[in-house]
Design a protein around this motif. Sequence first.
Motif, PDB file in Angstrom:
ATOM      1  N   ALA A 292      -2.922  15.530  -0.989  1.00 13.47           N
ATOM      2  CA  ALA A 292      -1.761  16.354  -0.653  1.00 13.47           C
ATOM      3  C   ALA A 292      -0.516  15.827  -1.363  1.00 13.47           C
ATOM      4  O   ALA A 292      -0.330  14.613  -1.511  1.00 13.47           O
ATOM      5  CB  ALA A 292      -1.540  16.358   0.853  1.00 13.47           C
ATOM      6  N   SER A 293       0.353  16.745  -1.780  1.00 15.18           N
ATOM      7  CA  SER A 293       1.502  16.374  -2.609  1.00 15.18           C
ATOM      8  C   SER A 293       2.433  15.403  -1.895  1.00 15.18           C
ATOM      9  O   SER A 293       2.967  14.476  -2.512  1.00 15.18           O
ATOM     10  CB  SER A 293       2.264  17.628  -3.048  1.00 15.18           C
ATOM     11  OG  SER A 293       2.729  18.352  -1.923  1.00 15.18           O
ATOM     12  N   ARG A 294       2.656  15.605  -0.597  1.00 18.40           N
ATOM     13  CA  ARG A 294       3.546  14.704   0.127  1.00 18.40           C
ATOM     14  C   ARG A 294       2.929  13.314   0.248  1.00 18.40           C
ATOM     15  O   ARG A 294       3.629  12.295   0.084  1.00 18.40           O
ATOM     16  CB  ARG A 294       3.850  15.266   1.524  1.00 18.40           C
ATOM     17  CG  ARG A 294       4.717  14.379   2.408  1.00 18.40           C
ATOM     18  CD  ARG A 294       6.091  14.150   1.829  1.00 18.40           C
ATOM     19  NE  ARG A 294       6.962  13.454   2.771  1.00 18.40           N
ATOM     20  CZ  ARG A 294       8.146  12.936   2.463  1.00 18.40           C
ATOM     21  NH1 ARG A 294       8.616  13.037   1.224  1.00 18.40           N
ATOM     22  NH2 ARG A 294       8.873  12.335   3.387  1.00 18.40           N
ATOM     23  N   THR A 295       1.622  13.249   0.511  1.00 19.38           N
ATOM     24  CA  THR A 295       0.934  11.958   0.560  1.00 19.38           C
ATOM     25  C   THR A 295       1.037  11.253  -0.781  1.00 19.38           C
ATOM     26  O   THR A 295       1.299  10.045  -0.846  1.00 19.38           O
ATOM     27  CB  THR A 295      -0.545  12.159   0.943  1.00 19.38           C
ATOM     28  OG1 THR A 295      -0.619  12.841   2.200  1.00 19.38           O
ATOM     29  CG2 THR A 295      -1.274  10.828   1.043  1.00 19.38           C
TER      30      THR A 295
ATOM     31  N   GLN B   7       3.382  11.676  -3.073  1.00 18.70           N
ATOM     32  CA  GLN B   7       4.772  11.257  -3.275  1.00 18.70           C
ATOM     33  C   GLN B   7       5.071   9.950  -2.551  1.00 18.70           C
ATOM     34  O   GLN B   7       5.664   9.028  -3.119  1.00 18.70           O
ATOM     35  CB  GLN B   7       5.722  12.345  -2.786  1.00 18.70           C
ATOM     36  CG  GLN B   7       7.196  11.982  -2.909  1.00 18.70           C
ATOM     37  CD  GLN B   7       8.104  12.962  -2.181  1.00 18.70           C
ATOM     38  OE1 GLN B   7       7.648  13.767  -1.375  1.00 18.70           O
ATOM     39  NE2 GLN B   7       9.397  12.889  -2.458  1.00 18.70           N
ATOM     40  N   VAL B   8       4.643   9.855  -1.281  1.00 20.75           N
ATOM     41  CA  VAL B   8       4.904   8.660  -0.485  1.00 20.75           C
ATOM     42  C   VAL B   8       4.157   7.454  -1.057  1.00 20.75           C
ATOM     43  O   VAL B   8       4.732   6.372  -1.232  1.00 20.75           O
ATOM     44  CB  VAL B   8       4.519   8.898   0.987  1.00 20.75           C
ATOM     45  CG1 VAL B   8       4.590   7.597   1.784  1.00 20.75           C
ATOM     46  CG2 VAL B   8       5.430   9.957   1.616  1.00 20.75           C
ATOM     47  N   ALA B   9       2.874   7.633  -1.338  1.00 18.71           N
ATOM     48  CA  ALA B   9       2.073   6.516  -1.836  1.00 18.71           C
ATOM     49  C   ALA B   9       2.602   5.989  -3.167  1.00 18.71           C
ATOM     50  O   ALA B   9       2.701   4.769  -3.373  1.00 18.71           O
ATOM     51  CB  ALA B   9       0.615   6.948  -1.982  1.00 18.71           C
ATOM     52  N   GLU B  10       2.942   6.890  -4.071  1.00 17.87           N
ATOM     53  CA  GLU B  10       3.440   6.468  -5.383  1.00 17.87           C
ATOM     54  C   GLU B  10       4.756   5.703  -5.249  1.00 17.87           C
ATOM     55  O   GLU B  10       4.969   4.686  -5.923  1.00 17.87           O
ATOM     56  CB  GLU B  10       3.620   7.678  -6.292  1.00 17.87           C
ATOM     57  CG  GLU B  10       2.300   8.275  -6.779  1.00 17.87           C
ATOM     58  CD  GLU B  10       2.496   9.473  -7.699  1.00 17.87           C
ATOM     59  OE1 GLU B  10       3.638   9.996  -7.756  1.00 17.87           O
ATOM     60  OE2 GLU B  10       1.518   9.881  -8.349  1.00 17.87           O
ATOM     61  N   ALA B  11       5.639   6.179  -4.367  1.00 14.41           N
ATOM     62  CA  ALA B  11       6.927   5.497  -4.190  1.00 14.41           C
ATOM     63  C   ALA B  11       6.732   4.103  -3.606  1.00 14.41           C
ATOM     64  O   ALA B  11       7.368   3.137  -4.050  1.00 14.41           O
ATOM     65  CB  ALA B  11       7.843   6.329  -3.296  1.00 14.41           C
TER      66      ALA B  11
END
Length: 296
Positions: free
Chosen positions: A30-33, A35-39
């Motif tokens: 999922a895109s939000r997951t 985004q969070v993981a990459e950050a």
Amino acid sequence: MNHIDRPHYPLFNEADSAEIVNARIGPNVASRTRQVAEAVVRHLHAAVKEIQPSHEEWLAAIQFLTDTGHMCTDWRQEFILLSDVLGVSMLVDAINHRRPDGATENTILGPFFVDGISVSTHGTNICHDGKGEPLVLRGRVIDIHGEPVKDAIIDVWQTNDDGFYDVQQKGVQPDGNLRGKFETDSEGKYWFRTVKPRDYPIPDDGPVGRMLRTLGRHPNRAAHIHFIVQASGYETVITHIFAPDCPYLAEDTVFGVKESLIGNFELTDNEKEAASLGFPSPFWSVRQDFVLKPSD
């Protein structure tokens, strides 16, 4: 032997470590997951590169997190305490509660809220152990246009004069000591009696306490009273009021103090008014209005 096609990932190197790790995230995440993981990976690797820890230092950091987990119980959430003292809890709260000027600001909930308290009549004294300096607290709940909000529910709780919440001292304090719930009248008004709040230390006998001592910080919270204000059609406010003479006002250990939440505590020396409240004279008096923002 059959050939199996596998994704081609770059092999590890120091310079591109974060990008190499993030490349392993699957295509269907999922895109939000993502985004969070990459950050998290980017900032964690950046911190490690800046610090350049030894193996022993990194193992000590892992042991600190392990000890933090071992300290957690139903009533003691050491990871929340860690988030609090690092200012992360307040930052997340601020991001999620951006309100227009004049609306009451949020601060952290804390671990000692108890749901299900019955509504009391206005003027009730919520202090049942008789300790502390008497305080009468009056105010209104209004909207951002200054109109009264009737039937708003106000939950309130605080420590006793020894610096403990009732749930921390089962069998010592009376059940429900310094807790109350009130409903505003047609003019948005409420009032109750209590005692002047005092400062107190957060639990500091665990890894978070050791971390604070290592950093030269104290564990003390500025003197405050907790509030949750709820009304149909309005955004719920979780907030405090702080005593202006508290020595820890500018260095609350969980960063909970905001300028707008510092109350105006007045010492009143009036025998007649004190007698009408069932107080000795002098006593403390505070007026605290809550300004609610309409729900989105």
